[in-house]
Design an enzyme around this catalytic site. Structure first.
Site, mmCIF file in Angstrom:
data_model
loop_
_atom_site.group_PDB
_atom_site.id
_atom_site.type_symbol
_atom_site.label_atom_id
_atom_site.label_comp_id
_atom_site.label_asym_id
_atom_site.label_seq_id
_atom_site.Cartn_x
_atom_site.Cartn_y
_atom_site.Cartn_z
ATOM 1 N N SER A 150 35.575 76.212 65.667
ATOM 2 C CA SER A 150 35.513 75.206 66.739
ATOM 3 C C SER A 150 34.667 74.014 66.306
ATOM 4 C CB SER A 150 34.941 75.820 68.025
ATOM 5 O OG SER A 150 33.751 76.529 67.755
ATOM 6 N N LYS A 185 34.857 86.643 60.941
ATOM 7 C CA LYS A 185 35.825 86.814 62.036
ATOM 8 C C LYS A 185 37.158 86.232 61.599
ATOM 9 C CE LYS A 185 35.813 84.163 65.921
ATOM 10 N NZ LYS A 185 37.191 83.584 65.848
ATOM 11 N N GLU A 189 41.451 85.739 63.157
ATOM 12 C CA GLU A 189 42.315 85.789 64.339
ATOM 13 C C GLU A 189 43.607 86.548 64.044
ATOM 14 O OE1 GLU A 189 43.074 81.782 65.687
ATOM 15 O OE2 GLU A 189 40.951 81.322 65.933
ATOM 16 N N GLU A 213 40.104 86.300 73.830
ATOM 17 C CA GLU A 213 40.059 84.924 74.336
ATOM 18 C C GLU A 213 41.275 84.627 75.218
ATOM 19 O OE1 GLU A 213 39.316 81.831 71.470
ATOM 20 O OE2 GLU A 213 39.694 80.242 72.934
HETATM 21 O O1 KIV Z 1 35.542 79.063 66.805
HETATM 22 C C1 KIV Z 1 35.110 79.492 67.897
HETATM 23 O O2 KIV Z 1 34.262 78.878 68.549
HETATM 24 C C2 KIV Z 1 35.652 80.749 68.392
HETATM 25 C C3 KIV Z 1 35.183 81.223 69.739
HETATM 26 C C4 KIV Z 1 35.897 80.467 70.780
HETATM 27 C C5 KIV Z 1 35.336 82.683 69.911
HETATM 28 O O3 KIV Z 1 36.438 81.358 67.733
#
Ligand code: KIV
Length: 287
Positions: free
Chosen positions: A49, A116, A118, A185
């Site tokens: 983000s 992390k 997706e 999410e």
């Molecule tokens: O990149 C991010 O901020 C995220 C969150 C919204 C979980 O993946």
């Protein structure tokens, strides 16, 4: 004294077993990481983000592994007590398993303690390979922003029975693949509740209701630094954008009105040096 959070400690954190909900917030640099750590959050996500809230892009697809490593390193230099999770950007885990492992390692070498990524069951081979290199992996399903074009926009997912059951099955696959936690999410709260009940790892929700094992929000949203259209699930706890505009306006007014800098904010010469310089056209301290 606070103690540093670890991936195994997060994995053991199920509300149904009596744990408090986990708190995760994004951060992208040292000052935000220090603030998050001093606030006592459990996890810091160096999220992709950053592309939207810091770098000004319209989606998260524009950042590279190098960008994410740069921001992860800045967060790590703040030495927060929170667990640092580095977000693998789009195309860093889509091409091949060896590429995925190398990219995850780049974020760890920059200071992440977990990564992390997706996606659901189709990511299992990548997740297993990364877990096999001893890097903890956090999953992320539901509204996955890197799929913005495939989803036809940033849309709530899992709204019909089939889609909801597919999310439950994806969550189980990610749990079995070895993820230590799972971000949910943009999904209806009942679906998030089903998933949270169905798996043994903690769920961390964003726009997924109150029944998750934790919640995450984006730093700039929580603090009102990003003051453009906010999604329904955002709650603002401060208005730092207004505070910043007010502070900068006051600075500009003082500069333009000759009130900044004051004598206290100015370095001075000794009288002796000022007198000596006066011979070369300088002003004395009396002028
Ligand atoms: O990149 C991010 O901020 C995220 C969150 C919204 C979980 O993946």
């Amino acid at each position: 004294m606070s103690t540093a959070m670890s991936a195994p400690a997060v994995r053991a954190h199920k509300v149904r077993d009596g744990a408090d909900p986990l708190v995760m917030v994004t951060a992208y640099d040292a000052p935000s990481a220090r603030a998050a750590s001093e606030a006592g959050v459990d996890l810091i996500l160096v999220g992709d983000s950053v592309a939207m809230v810091v770098l000004g892009y319209d989606d998260t697809l524009q950042v590279s592994v190098e960008d994410m490593a740069h921001h992860t390193a800045a967060v790590a230099r703040a030495r927060p007590d929170a667990l640092i999770v580095g977000d693998l950007p789009w195309m860093s885990y889509h091409v091949s398993v060896p590429d995925t492992v190398r990219n995850a390692a780049s974020l760890v070498q920059a200071g992440a303690q977990a990564v992390k990524l997706e996606g659901g069951a189709k990511r299992v081979p990548m997740i297993e390979a990364v877990v096999d290199t001893e890097i903890p992996v956090m999953g992320h399903i539901g509204l996955t922003p890197q799929s913005v074009h495939a989803m036809g926009g940033f849309r709530v997912q899992g709204k019909d029975t089939e889609a909801a059951m597919e999310l439950v099955s994806d969550a189980k696959a990610l749990d079995h693949a070895g993820c230590f936690a799972l971000v949910l999410e943009g999904i209806p709260e009942r679906v998030a509740q089903m998933i949270t009940t169905a798996i043994d790892i903690p769920t961390i929700g964003i726009g997924a209701g109150v029944h998750c094992d934790g919640q995450v929000l984006v730093y700039h949203d929580v603090l009102g630094i990003e003051d453009r259209l906010a999604p329904k699930f955002v709650r603002r706890y401060a208005d730092l954008k207004s505070a910043a505009v007010a502070g900068l306006s006051a600075f500009a007014a003082d500069v333009r009105g000759g009130r900044f800098p004051s004598d206290d904010e100015t370095y001075h010469l000794s009288d002796e040096v000022a007198e000596a310089l006066a011979a070369y056209g300088g002003a004395t301290n009396r002028e």
